[in-house]
Design a protein around this motif. Structure first.
Motif, short mmCIF file in Angstrom:
data_model
loop_
_atom_site.label_atom_id
_atom_site.label_comp_id
_atom_site.label_asym_id
_atom_site.label_seq_id
_atom_site.Cartn_x
_atom_site.Cartn_y
_atom_site.Cartn_z
N LEU A 78 0.81 -1.23 0.00
CA LEU A 78 0.00 0.00 0.00
C LEU A 78 0.83 1.27 0.00
O LEU A 78 0.34 2.33 -0.37
CB LEU A 78 -0.92 0.02 1.24
N LEU A 79 2.07 1.19 0.42
CA LEU A 79 2.92 2.36 0.61
C LEU A 79 3.09 3.13 -0.70
O LEU A 79 3.41 2.54 -1.73
CB LEU A 79 4.28 1.90 1.13
N PRO A 80 2.87 4.44 -0.70
CA PRO A 80 3.08 5.23 -1.92
C PRO A 80 4.52 5.09 -2.43
O PRO A 80 5.46 4.94 -1.66
CB PRO A 80 2.81 6.68 -1.45
N ALA A 81 4.66 5.15 -3.72
CA ALA A 81 5.96 4.90 -4.34
C ALA A 81 7.02 5.89 -3.89
O ALA A 81 8.22 5.57 -3.84
CB ALA A 81 5.82 4.94 -5.86
N ASP A 82 6.61 7.13 -3.55
CA ASP A 82 7.59 8.15 -3.19
C ASP A 82 7.76 8.30 -1.68
O ASP A 82 8.47 9.21 -1.23
CB ASP A 82 7.22 9.50 -3.81
N ALA A 83 7.12 7.44 -0.88
CA ALA A 83 7.29 7.51 0.58
C ALA A 83 8.63 6.89 0.95
O ALA A 83 9.02 5.84 0.43
CB ALA A 83 6.16 6.77 1.28
N SER A 84 9.36 7.55 1.86
CA SER A 84 10.69 7.06 2.22
C SER A 84 10.63 5.78 3.04
O SER A 84 11.56 4.96 2.98
CB SER A 84 11.46 8.14 2.99
N TYR A 85 9.57 5.57 3.79
CA TYR A 85 9.40 4.33 4.56
C TYR A 85 7.95 4.23 5.02
O TYR A 85 7.18 5.19 4.95
CB TYR A 85 10.36 4.27 5.75
N GLY A 86 7.59 3.04 5.50
CA GLY A 86 6.30 2.82 6.13
C GLY A 86 6.53 2.45 7.59
O GLY A 86 7.59 1.97 7.96
N SER A 87 5.52 2.68 8.43
CA SER A 87 5.67 2.40 9.85
C SER A 87 4.46 1.63 10.38
O SER A 87 3.33 1.79 9.89
CB SER A 87 5.84 3.69 10.66
N ILE A 88 4.74 0.80 11.38
CA ILE A 88 3.69 0.01 12.04
C ILE A 88 3.88 0.14 13.54
O ILE A 88 4.95 -0.21 14.06
CB ILE A 88 3.76 -1.47 11.64
N SER A 89 2.90 0.67 14.25
CA SER A 89 3.00 0.77 15.70
C SER A 89 2.62 -0.56 16.34
O SER A 89 1.82 -1.33 15.79
CB SER A 89 2.10 1.89 16.23
N THR A 90 3.20 -0.83 17.50
CA THR A 90 2.93 -2.09 18.18
C THR A 90 2.97 -1.91 19.69
O THR A 90 3.38 -0.86 20.19
CB THR A 90 3.93 -3.18 17.74
N VAL A 91 2.55 -2.96 20.41
CA VAL A 91 2.43 -2.91 21.86
C VAL A 91 3.81 -2.86 22.52
O VAL A 91 4.79 -3.37 21.97
CB VAL A 91 1.66 -4.13 22.40
N PRO A 92 3.89 -2.26 23.72
CA PRO A 92 5.16 -2.18 24.45
C PRO A 92 5.49 -3.50 25.15
O PRO A 92 5.52 -3.59 26.37
CB PRO A 92 4.94 -1.04 25.44
N LEU A 93 5.66 -4.52 24.32
CA LEU A 93 5.98 -5.91 24.70
C LEU A 93 4.77 -6.62 25.29
O LEU A 93 4.31 -7.62 24.76
CB LEU A 93 7.17 -5.98 25.68
N ALA A 94 4.26 -6.12 26.43
CA ALA A 94 3.16 -6.81 27.12
C ALA A 94 2.72 -5.96 28.29
O ALA A 94 3.36 -4.97 28.65
CB ALA A 94 3.64 -8.18 27.63
N TRP A 95 1.60 -6.36 28.89
CA TRP A 95 1.24 -5.79 30.18
C TRP A 95 2.32 -6.22 31.18
O TRP A 95 2.97 -7.25 31.01
CB TRP A 95 -0.14 -6.28 30.61
N ARG A 96 2.54 -5.42 32.21
CA ARG A 96 3.72 -5.61 33.08
C ARG A 96 3.72 -6.91 33.88
O ARG A 96 4.79 -7.36 34.32
CB ARG A 96 3.85 -4.43 34.04
N VAL A 97 2.57 -7.50 34.09
CA VAL A 97 2.51 -8.78 34.80
C VAL A 97 1.68 -9.77 33.98
O VAL A 97 0.67 -9.38 33.39
CB VAL A 97 1.90 -8.63 36.22
N PRO A 98 2.10 -11.05 33.90
CA PRO A 98 3.38 -11.54 34.44
C PRO A 98 4.51 -11.24 33.48
O PRO A 98 4.31 -11.19 32.27
CB PRO A 98 3.14 -13.03 34.54
N TRP A 99 5.70 -11.01 34.00
CA TRP A 99 6.88 -10.81 33.16
C TRP A 99 8.05 -11.49 33.85
O TRP A 99 8.09 -11.60 35.06
CB TRP A 99 7.17 -9.33 32.94
N SER A 100 8.99 -11.97 33.06
CA SER A 100 10.11 -12.72 33.60
C SER A 100 11.25 -12.68 32.61
O SER A 100 11.10 -12.22 31.46
CB SER A 100 9.70 -14.18 33.85
#
Length: 380
Positions: free
Chosen positions: A127-149
């Motif tokens: 989908l990215l326009p031909a003249d766009a320098s890059y595309g970006s995808i946002s995502t979650v900050p790994l996980a909810w803080r619990v449980p984590w290990s």
């Protein structure tokens, strides 16, 4: 909307289309026809950026069906819209009355998060326009803080390494650079920018290139945590972490928590379907405004809900416009932009189509004026 920076590069400004969510392709196209297209017309711009969101089933379909992807591309062309960024945080169209921490599931320890992100990468490369320098995808900050290990952290590392490899393969195959933008968010494993910078430094670009994995700088989340933009940008510079994408909105502030009327107004903002985390200046925080009675009330509160900057705040409350302005100045006000993707991420819009179109257009107008004040030239 496109703006030419003083260094000659293009900065893209659009809005996040999760305000008109769609579980199926026809619903997605209806949102483009009924909202995004009219917003572009109201702004009278040649092209408008829209940050799309696909639930995992639709992402899979678009990644594997040329016909479906072509249908979406025709809708974008018809409405004179462009896609340089996707929202890859919600995985599913949640139907529950209360979502809570399910918003962050599957997290980066679950192979399903990896599969979903691969699909988004493949779709955006098309989908990215031909003249766009890059595309970006946002995502979650790994996980909810619990449980984590340590074991879960290793699993997330392995998943990110695989994403980085897929992004490299995609660039080789298509010639299009796609980048992953990891947000910070109150209550998650990567809650503050310092934590994200430390976790992401292995993906940094020490020689001045654009790293494939970096930070999604959310001005609302940063403000809720009472993080100072000057400190945040210094930490990122020291770690060599790139800002892949800037997400723009303001957070409500309750200056005097002893004001019962203003405290009530705070509880009326946002929706109880999602967490409305509250942080107290210089102190602790709670995971939802319904737990705010646990806070001392001796200092100001800020709540996680994304409000527009162009509107006056409710009585008794203020908003973090100063933080947003500071972030914009640091992101694109210098000799070179620190990111080329800016996205209005506001969820507090009325449900009626005409009202939503009008409000989104006003918010983008407010942001356009800020960018031109910083010396960027709108591309017509």
């Amino acid at each position: 909307m496109r703006f030419r920076h003083r260094d000659g590069s293009i900065v893209h400004l659009g809005y996040c289309a999760t305000v008109h969510p769609a579980g199926e392709l026809d619903e997605l196209i209806a949102g483009l026809d009924d909202c995004a297209g009219p917003v572009r017309a109201a702004l009278d711009v040649p092209v408008l950026g829209v940050g799309l969101w696909f639930p995992h089933r639709l992402a899979d379909r678009l990644a594997n069906s040329p016909a479906a992807l072509s249908k979406l591309r025709r809708s974008l062309h018809r409405n004179r819209l462009e896609v340089v960024t996707l929202n890859g945080t919600p995985h599913s169209p949640f139907t529950e009355q209360v979502v809570g921490t399910k918003l962050y599931c599957p997290d980066w320890t679950d192979p399903e998060r990896l599969r979903y992100t691969f699909d988004l990468v493949d779709v955006l490369a098309e989908l990215l326009p031909a003249d766009a320098s890059y595309g970006s995808i946002s995502t979650v900050p790994l996980a909810w803080r619990v449980p984590w290990s340590k074991a879960r952290n290793r699993a997330a590392r392995e998943a990110f390494d695989r994403v980085e490899q897929h992004l490299a393969r995609t660039e080789t195959r298509t010639g299009r650079m796609i980048r992953l933008a990891v947000e910070t968010e109150p209550g998650c494993v990567l809650e503050m920018v310092g934590q994200a910078a430390a976790w992401l430094d292995r993906y940094s670009s020490p020689y001045g290139g654009a790293s494939r994995i970096g930070l999604g700088l959310d001005a609302c989340h940063l403000a809720v945590q009472f993080e100072e933009p000057a400190d945040v940008f210094q930490m990122m510079w020291r770690a060599g972490v790139d800002v892949v994408k800037g997400q723009l909105s303001v957070a409500p502030t309750l200056v005097d928590p002893s004001d019962a009327a203003a405290r009530y107004m705070l509880t009326q903002l946002g929706t109880p379907k999602y967490l409305r985390q509250v942080r107290e200046w210089g102190g602790p925080g709670v995971d939802d405004v319904t737990q705010a009675y646990q806070l001392s009330g001796h200092a100001a509160w800020r709540m996680h809900t994304h409000l527009p900057a162009h509107s006056a705040p409710p009585d008794g409350l203020s908003v973090t416009t100063g933080v947003l302005d500071d972030c914009l100045t640091r992101l694109v006000g210098g000799g070179h932009p620190l990111t080329h993707h800016l996205e209005s991420e506001v969820y507090a819009w009325p449900r009626g189509r005409q009202s939503m179109v009008k409000r989104i257009a006003k918010e983008l107008t407010w942001l356009r004026d800020r960018l031109t004040d910083l010396g960027l030239d709108e591309v017509h």
